[in-house]
Scaffold this active site. Sequence first.
Site, PDB file in Angstrom:
ATOM      1  N   HIS A 140       7.936  50.063 -43.344  1.00 45.62           N
ATOM      2  CA  HIS A 140       8.789  49.322 -42.411  1.00 45.62           C
ATOM      3  C   HIS A 140      10.255  49.448 -42.810  1.00 45.62           C
ATOM      4  CE1 HIS A 140       9.842  45.722 -39.875  1.00 45.62           C
ATOM      5  NE2 HIS A 140      10.775  45.599 -40.805  1.00 45.62           N
ATOM      6  N   GLU A 141      10.543  49.285 -44.089  1.00 52.00           N
ATOM      7  CA  GLU A 141      11.927  49.365 -44.556  1.00 52.00           C
ATOM      8  C   GLU A 141      12.466  50.796 -44.470  1.00 52.00           C
ATOM      9  OE1 GLU A 141      13.506  46.717 -44.869  1.00 52.00           O
ATOM     10  OE2 GLU A 141      11.745  45.420 -44.825  1.00 52.00           O
ATOM     11  N   HIS A 144      13.557  51.397 -40.990  1.00 49.93           N
ATOM     12  CA  HIS A 144      14.894  50.851 -40.723  1.00 49.93           C
ATOM     13  C   HIS A 144      15.968  51.863 -41.120  1.00 49.93           C
ATOM     14  CE1 HIS A 144      14.427  46.846 -39.192  1.00 49.93           C
ATOM     15  NE2 HIS A 144      13.750  46.389 -40.233  1.00 49.93           N
ATOM     16  N   GLU A 218      12.985  45.279 -34.902  1.00 48.86           N
ATOM     17  CA  GLU A 218      11.839  44.969 -35.751  1.00 48.86           C
ATOM     18  C   GLU A 218      10.552  45.569 -35.198  1.00 48.86           C
ATOM     19  OE1 GLU A 218      11.737  43.652 -38.800  1.00 48.86           O
ATOM     20  OE2 GLU A 218      13.912  43.778 -38.635  1.00 48.86           O
TER      21      GLU A 218
END
Length: 292
Positions: A140-141, A144, A218
């Site tokens: 997930h990071e 980003h 997100e």
Amino acid sequence: MFNRIFLFLLTNVAVLMLAGVVMSVLGVNPAQMSGLLVMAAIFGFGGSFISLLLSKFMAKRSTGAQVITEPRTPTERWLLETVRRQAQAAGIGMPEVAVYDGPEINAFATGANRNNALVAVSTGLLQHMDQDEAEAVLGHEIAHVANGDMVTMALLQGVLNTFVIVLARVVGGIIDSAVSGNRDSGRGFAYYIIVFVLEMVFGMFATMIAMWFSRRREFRADAGGAQLAGRSKMIAALERLSLNHGQNTLPSQVQAFGISGGVGDGLRRLFLSHPPLTERIAALRAANGTAM
């Protein structure tokens, strides 16, 4: 990155030019308007980009994150290997990997460049998540970073800051002139009070816009994490977060890029950087294999 910056700047200039035309129709002095636009853009974008450029330094300092240079434990070695593998899969440079002391299950990414970023995880995450769940959080990071979310948010904030500065002063001038009945009498103390109040009001709406965009990001980062680690792992990680959701102790400058945000209902929800975990889980369950 530079294409994104150019597009945002072009959009900002175009809208500000339109605003200038509208203000001229309303009788605002064009010379004053031009100076105001330049001043607003300098302050609006300046603060955002300074924060972006200093983001890694400030994140390390505010969280006490310790960058892993040489792994000393199997966990640290696993973190480095996982981030390296995911960064290669996402087509970005190897980020710095750090661990910070925090009881909550959380992680964040920051940095002005997708090839020179920072990914940090909390000690709480390492204690309460298994490796599959932690792998999804790291994905997930990394998503980003790969999506350029830090730069995009800085650009968006710069645009919003600029409009808040311009609109507060233009509307404040119109109100002040209407109340005083004299456009040429100069700005009185009331004008600055009006501008201050309008900046607070417009700033609130600007924050709502920025947080709406953050919530959209997100969902995209969750999809990216699912692609890098697997959808079942991403869902399991979010379910773990929903069971152990505590207070978010991340500093404000990196909260928007954490895996977990605050909770709230009603109007408070409009100011949250993250969607509810139930919505994020539902979006992943509803996504088909090709979308991931």
